[in-house]
Design an enzyme around this catalytic site. Structure first.
Site, PDB file in Angstrom:
ATOM      1  N   ASP A 218       0.855  -1.185   0.000  1.00 13.63           N
ATOM      2  CA  ASP A 218       0.000   0.000   0.000  1.00 13.63           C
ATOM      3  C   ASP A 218       0.894   1.239   0.000  1.00 13.63           C
ATOM      4  O   ASP A 218       1.662   1.461   0.943  1.00 13.63           O
ATOM      5  CB  ASP A 218      -0.896  -0.017   1.237  1.00 13.63           C
ATOM      6  CG  ASP A 218      -2.041   0.982   1.144  1.00 13.63           C
ATOM      7  OD1 ASP A 218      -2.066   1.762   0.181  1.00 13.63           O
ATOM      8  OD2 ASP A 218      -2.908   0.966   2.034  1.00 13.63           O
TER       9      ASP A 218
ATOM     10  N   ASP B 102      -2.939   2.522  -5.894  1.00 12.80           N
ATOM     11  CA  ASP B 102      -1.897   2.526  -4.864  1.00 12.80           C
ATOM     12  C   ASP B 102      -1.842   1.276  -4.016  1.00 12.80           C
ATOM     13  O   ASP B 102      -1.148   1.251  -2.995  1.00 12.80           O
ATOM     14  CB  ASP B 102      -2.083   3.743  -3.951  1.00 12.80           C
ATOM     15  CG  ASP B 102      -3.430   3.744  -3.249  1.00 12.80           C
ATOM     16  OD1 ASP B 102      -4.332   2.989  -3.674  1.00 12.80           O
ATOM     17  OD2 ASP B 102      -3.596   4.491  -2.271  1.00 12.80           O
ATOM     18  N   GLU B 103      -2.517   0.215  -4.427  1.00  9.70           N
ATOM     19  CA  GLU B 103      -2.620  -0.948  -3.544  1.00  9.70           C
ATOM     20  C   GLU B 103      -2.703  -2.223  -4.372  1.00  9.70           C
ATOM     21  O   GLU B 103      -3.371  -2.264  -5.404  1.00  9.70           O
ATOM     22  CB  GLU B 103      -3.876  -0.786  -2.682  1.00  9.70           C
ATOM     23  CG  GLU B 103      -4.079  -1.827  -1.625  1.00  9.70           C
ATOM     24  CD  GLU B 103      -5.346  -1.576  -0.815  1.00  9.70           C
ATOM     25  OE1 GLU B 103      -5.578  -2.338   0.132  1.00  9.70           O
ATOM     26  OE2 GLU B 103      -6.095  -0.625  -1.140  1.00  9.70           O
TER      27      GLU B 103
END
Length: 471
Positions: A10, A104-105
């Site tokens: 993350d 983002d993950e």
């Protein structure tokens, strides 16, 4: 599934971190990215801003009261997408099984990799290498990483490691980690389920563990009840999916001024229906269910859907159904948001037997000018948005600090220059231009690398007021 090792990565305060990386004068200062207008919503707040109680999904108006001295930026999707592409490309060099959840993950199945999953010390060193390599390739971004035997545990481990940390859990440590946590950490336990569990005296995972399977099945049904019991004991058999199934595609517009004109709303739905249809076509999918969402001036939200007797990717059909549904909505008091979406997707066309386009119908007006939406318009040099990349023929590259009353204030700096000077210019200065974000070195040197398609992140959740996906 015994023997699995899953990594969850993350990126830390992603949108805000990209802005701080690219704008040296904002490093170490509160930065808030999202809708900058009175109706905006925070997409991401830097850790410096979070100390003031600012967080994602918070109203920008409330954020401004809590952190009046923060930098409020509209966001730059191109810059976020580029950094995300670099990170996802890096993860794919580790394992072929990478499941992006957003820009983002992502989850990574390390069982399919060459990493030393059976050696905790070597595995920790590999994670440290990954975080360092990521920082180098993205020119300064950081990520939190968790490793465990399942998606559930790896995600909880990365949360515990935030910010800019790593946690590798051995199977023998996993149950002890999850037991004291709030029950809301379990996937699928949202506010409604949390409230139902609270009525049973359950607020923590340890309390959930004390309920029998039969009690949970009686309260929640067999599938959910058995699932809750398994997850409470850290048993999670969900696989890392290389290609995530697209379940819905949607498009929403939030307006700067409430709209009361039904024809204008219909035109916007028709336009958005075309955008949704284009995404269906790119994915090779067809939709059986079409729906709309309408949010009124008082924030009350109305949604309706219709399931067809076939499946379509026809923009006229999607638009026609959306506008039919709009007829059931009162709009006289003002509409602040409207959206159209499709679901119940299939990869084969099933044309409806009794539908034909309405030739010449005025039910779906075609107009090019609709109400202004709270979304950044790239390339419109007359509209200077805070955070926007610009270049000046004499002063070089910079970004918009603010604008108004015919003046635009620009700080001339990039991530390579250090803190730069601030200059106020005329908004119509012919030497000032909108610029594309400064590319990362790895992107410039590897244009043919395998990168992630942005639609993977857009189609499942629609767009927020500024065309951003919350990070």
């Amino acid at each position: 599934m015994p023997g699995r090792t899953v990594l969850h990565l993350d990126l830390d305060a992603f949108f805000a971190s990209v802005e701080q990386r690219d704008k040296p004068s904002l490093r170490g200062k509160p930065v808030i990215v999202g809708g900058i207008g009175g109706r905006g919503v925070v997409a991401t707040a830097s850790y410096e801003a979070r100390r003031y109680g600012v967080h994602s999904a918070l109203s920008t108006a409330i954020a401004r009261r809590r952190a009046p001295h923060a930098a409020y930026l509209a966001g730059r999707f191109d810059a976020y997408r580029e950094s995300s592409n670099v990170v996802m490309g890096l993860l794919r060099t580790i394992s072929p099984l990478v499941e992006p959840l957003s820009l983002d993950e992502a989850y990574v199945d390390l069982t399919a990799s060459a990493w030393p999953v059976d050696d905790p010390i070597a595995l920790g060193e590999a994670v440290a290498w990954l975080r360092n390599e990521l920082c180098q390739l993205t020119e300064g971004l950081t990520a939190s990483v968790g490793v465990g035997s399942s998606k559930l545990i790896s995600k909880l481990a990365s949360e515990a490691a935030k910010p800019d940390g790593a946690l590798v859990l051995r199977p023998s440590e996993e149950l002890a980690m999850i037991t004291p946590l709030k029950v809301s950490v379990i996937p699928g336990v949202g506010p409604a389920t949390t409230e139902r569990l609270a009525r049973l005296g359950v607020e923590t995972v340890s309390q959930l563990q004390k309920l029998s399977v039969n009690e949970l099945v009686r309260e929640f049904g067999r599938v959910m009840g058995e699932g809750l019991h398994e997850l409470a004991f850290a048993r999670d058999d969900r696989l890392v999916q290389h290609v995530r199934e697209v379940k819905s595609i949607s498009m929403e517009d939030t307006f700067a001024v409430d709209i009361t004109d039904r024809a204008e709303l219909a035109a916007i739905l028709a336009r958005d229906a075309r955008a949704v249809a284009e995404r269906l076509t790119r994915k090779g999918l067809f939709a059986r269910t079409i729906g709309i969402k309408v949010r009124h001036a008082d924030f009350s939200t109305w949604s309706r859907s219709r399931t067809l007797n076939g499946a379509t990717d026809n923009p006229e059909r999607i638009g026609q159904v959306a506008i039919d549904l709009l007829r059931e909505v009162q709009v006289a008091d003002g509409v602040r948001l409207v959206g159209v979406g499709v679901s119940n997707l299939t990869d084969s066309a099933q044309e409806e037997l009794f539908w034909e386009p309405d030739a010449g119908s005025d039910e779906i007006p075609i107009i090019t000018q609709a109400a202004p939406v709270m979304r950044r318009r790239h390339g419109n040099e007359a509209s200077w948005v805070p955070g926007m990349d610009v270049s000046h023929d004499d002063h070089g590259r910079g970004w918009v600090w603010g604008a108004g009353h015919g003046i635009v204030t620009v700080r001339f700096e990039t991530r390579h220059t250090g803190v730069g000077p601030v200059r106020s210019l005329r908004a119509d200065d012919p030497a000032l231009h909108v610029a594309a974000p400064l590319m990362l070195a790895v992107t410039r040197s590897a244009q043919q690398a395998e990168f992630v398609n942005e639609d993977q992140f857009i189609v499942s959740s629609g767009s927020t007021p500024d065309g951003l996906n919350p990070g």
